[in-house]
Design a protein around this motif. Structure first.
Motif, PDB file in Angstrom:
ATOM      1  N   THR A 296       0.933  -1.144  -0.076  1.00  0.00           N
ATOM      2  CA  THR A 296       0.122   0.176   0.137  1.00  0.00           C
ATOM      3  C   THR A 296       0.932   1.436  -0.137  1.00  0.00           C
ATOM      4  OG1 THR A 296      -1.725  -1.182   1.117  1.00  0.00           O
ATOM      5  CG2 THR A 296      -2.064   1.295   1.116  1.00  0.00           C
ATOM      6  N   THR A 297       2.010   1.091   0.743  1.00  0.00           N
ATOM      7  CA  THR A 297       2.797   2.487   0.913  1.00  0.00           C
ATOM      8  C   THR A 297       3.573   2.534  -0.639  1.00  0.00           C
ATOM      9  OG1 THR A 297       3.082   1.938   3.286  1.00  0.00           O
ATOM     10  CG2 THR A 297       4.865   3.356   2.140  1.00  0.00           C
ATOM     11  N   ILE A 298       3.871   1.515  -1.172  1.00  0.00           N
ATOM     12  CA  ILE A 298       4.533   1.500  -2.482  1.00  0.00           C
ATOM     13  C   ILE A 298       3.489   2.523  -3.589  1.00  0.00           C
ATOM     14  CG2 ILE A 298       5.191   0.397  -4.492  1.00  0.00           C
ATOM     15  CD1 ILE A 298       6.428  -1.736  -2.559  1.00  0.00           C
ATOM     16  N   GLY A 299       2.047   1.859  -3.456  1.00  0.00           N
ATOM     17  CA  GLY A 299       1.264   2.528  -4.154  1.00  0.00           C
ATOM     18  C   GLY A 299       1.104   3.940  -3.953  1.00  0.00           C
ATOM     19  N   SER A 300       0.996   4.285  -2.780  1.00  0.00           N
ATOM     20  CA  SER A 300       0.905   5.502  -2.200  1.00  0.00           C
ATOM     21  C   SER A 300       2.167   6.659  -2.717  1.00  0.00           C
ATOM     22  CB  SER A 300       0.582   5.876  -0.764  1.00  0.00           C
ATOM     23  OG  SER A 300      -0.570   5.401  -0.568  1.00  0.00           O
ATOM     24  N   ALA A 301       3.334   6.073  -2.621  1.00  0.00           N
ATOM     25  CA  ALA A 301       4.716   6.746  -2.830  1.00  0.00           C
ATOM     26  C   ALA A 301       4.585   7.016  -4.405  1.00  0.00           C
ATOM     27  CB  ALA A 301       5.809   5.799  -2.368  1.00  0.00           C
ATOM     28  N   LEU A 302       4.210   6.053  -5.225  1.00  0.00           N
ATOM     29  CA  LEU A 302       4.157   6.088  -6.669  1.00  0.00           C
ATOM     30  C   LEU A 302       3.393   7.419  -7.173  1.00  0.00           C
ATOM     31  CD1 LEU A 302       4.354   2.573  -7.953  1.00  0.00           C
ATOM     32  CD2 LEU A 302       6.105   4.130  -7.594  1.00  0.00           C
ATOM     33  N   VAL A 303       2.201   7.416  -6.416  1.00  0.00           N
ATOM     34  CA  VAL A 303       1.274   8.580  -6.509  1.00  0.00           C
ATOM     35  C   VAL A 303       2.033   9.997  -6.337  1.00  0.00           C
ATOM     36  CG1 VAL A 303      -0.775   9.652  -6.227  1.00  0.00           C
ATOM     37  CG2 VAL A 303      -0.889   7.166  -6.463  1.00  0.00           C
ATOM     38  N   VAL A 304       2.579   9.977  -5.007  1.00  0.00           N
ATOM     39  CA  VAL A 304       3.255  11.269  -4.715  1.00  0.00           C
ATOM     40  C   VAL A 304       4.604  11.627  -5.603  1.00  0.00           C
ATOM     41  CG1 VAL A 304       4.596  12.173  -2.722  1.00  0.00           C
ATOM     42  CG2 VAL A 304       2.544  10.772  -2.213  1.00  0.00           C
ATOM     43  N   LEU A 305       5.241  10.660  -6.055  1.00  0.00           N
ATOM     44  CA  LEU A 305       6.145  10.925  -6.782  1.00  0.00           C
ATOM     45  C   LEU A 305       5.832  11.059  -8.250  1.00  0.00           C
ATOM     46  CD1 LEU A 305       8.747   8.185  -5.240  1.00  0.00           C
ATOM     47  CD2 LEU A 305       8.676  10.946  -5.007  1.00  0.00           C
ATOM     48  N   ARG A 306       4.560  10.990  -8.461  1.00  0.00           N
ATOM     49  CA  ARG A 306       4.154  11.198 -10.058  1.00  0.00           C
ATOM     50  C   ARG A 306       4.692  10.082 -10.847  1.00  0.00           C
ATOM     51  NH1 ARG A 306       4.036  17.930 -10.431  1.00  0.00           N
ATOM     52  NH2 ARG A 306       2.570  18.238  -8.579  1.00  0.00           N
ATOM     53  N   VAL A 307       4.733   8.963 -10.478  1.00  0.00           N
ATOM     54  CA  VAL A 307       5.321   7.943 -11.337  1.00  0.00           C
ATOM     55  C   VAL A 307       4.023   7.257 -11.806  1.00  0.00           C
ATOM     56  CG1 VAL A 307       6.358   5.495 -11.238  1.00  0.00           C
ATOM     57  CG2 VAL A 307       7.352   7.567  -9.791  1.00  0.00           C
ATOM     58  N   ASN A 308       3.827   6.504 -13.091  1.00  0.00           N
ATOM     59  CA  ASN A 308       2.825   6.091 -13.781  1.00  0.00           C
ATOM     60  C   ASN A 308       2.403   4.989 -12.898  1.00  0.00           C
ATOM     61  OD1 ASN A 308       1.133   4.470 -15.459  1.00  0.00           O
ATOM     62  ND2 ASN A 308       2.385   5.527 -17.317  1.00  0.00           N
TER      63      ASN A 308
END
Length: 346
Positions: A296-308
């Motif tokens: 879950t944290t990976i998913g949130s981190a990717l959103v914050v970092l604006r990764v696809n």
């Protein structure tokens, strides 16, 4: 004068082996914590809002239902089986209980929770009977019930959806409210995780789940009721999926027929990444919960970092392959160490 050579009793050797395995997989859980801390640290440096109060709350809420399902799935995987129907059960229960509540707001939340758990337990009972007593492979059974439950859900929905305005405020407060700043959903998940972890480690019937996963044949010869334990594992997984469906309804309010679609693979990934070996017999619900939190944290981190967001699936798949490879390497090393220890004793 003859010399008598004695060998250590078998129970001591068994305790030693168990302690060795526990030590290895406790290190695995600590490595998950380290990876989680590193991920949060890097993301927080890139975007300070990631560790804001609302950001942490969102991560906890998003993890809660996945971790709850992972706890139930852990019991199944420990017995060397799998349950692919949990996502479908969540969707069915979320829509059914939402429809039940929207028809009459006077129906209490407790009755809705009981209804959801009962529906989930019924689905788990079907899976457990087919796997344990009819001896149909778990992958085939749960893949079949996945599609059957989805079909029933679509039939009941008929294209409709449940909206938050149709639900009583008390249920929505359960999904989004908090006590002393801590949301209800994570508290519920933590309590269930602690109770399940205590049961598996402290009661003989709980430790039998590990024995069955290590060797079903040996467990049967030892007098363990293998079929009943496997049935109990599926009942537990189904019941927690039913509870997860009620919490899903409380969390999101708006529910359609395909809610939690595809979550079954995410749940299995959380369990395996958390250190519960897919071959059964080792792992803990604490590790599975950490695995759910990490994904879950990976998913949130990717959103914050604006990764696809499509990269989230790639990262999840890579972690799954890595976890399975690590499990295999650890299992081989533990077996080698145990053989050396037994040879030295002899």
């Amino acid at each position: 004068m003859s010399t008598v050579t004695t060998t250590p009793p078998a129970p001591a050797a068994g305790r030693s082996a168990r302690n060795l395995v526990d030590t290895v997989f406790r290190a695995r859980e600590l490595s998950l914590v380290a990876a989680l801390v590193a991920l949060v640290g890097v993301t927080a440096v890139a975007n300070s809002n990631f560790l804001s109060g609302q950001g942490v709350k969102d991560i906890l809420l998003n993890t809660s239902i996945l971790a709850l399902l992972a706890v139930g799935q852990s019991a199944v995987v420990m017995t060397r089986n799998i349950d692919l129907s949990v996502g479908s059960v969540v969707g069915l229960v979320a829509f059914t209980t939402g429809d039940f509540l929207s028809a009459d707001h006077s129906r209490g939340i407790v009755s809705v929770v009981i209804l959801g758990i009962a529906i989930g337990a019924a689905c788990g009972l079907i899976n457990g009977l087919l796997v344990s007593f009819c001896r149909v492979p778990a992958l085939v059974v749960t893949l079949g019930t996945l599609y059957v439950i989805q079909g029933i859900d679509y039939y009941l929905a008929h294209g409709r959806q449940i909206n938050a305005v149709d639900l009583p405020p008390g249920l929505l407060d359960l999904g989004n409210g908090s006590v002393l700043g801590v949301p209800y959903l994570p508290l519920i998940t933590v309590l269930i995780m602690l109770a399940m972890g205590f049961y598996l480690r402290s009661y003989p019937s709980g430790r039998e789940f590990y024995a069955i996963g290590s060797s079903p044949e040996a467990a049967l010869l030892a007098g363990i009721p293998v079929r009943r334990r496997v049935l109990a594992a599926y009942l537990l997984s189904g019941a927690l999926a039913g509870l997860g469906g009620v919490l899903w309804l409380a969390r999101f309010g708006t529910v359609v027929a395909d809610s939690a679609n595809g979550w079954e693979l995410l749940v299995v990934s959380a369990v395996v990444v958390g250190g519960v070996a897919i071959t059964g017999g080792v792992g803990s619900v604490y590790g599975a919960t950490l695995g759910a939190l990490l994904l879950t944290t990976i998913g949130s981190a990717l959103v914050v970092l604006r990764v696809n967001p499509f990269w989230q699936q790639a990262v999840t798949g890579a972690l799954l392959l890595l976890a399975i490879s690590v499990d295999r390497v650890l299992a081989l090393r533990v077996a080698r160490l145990l053989r050396r220890r037994n040879v030295r004793r002899v």
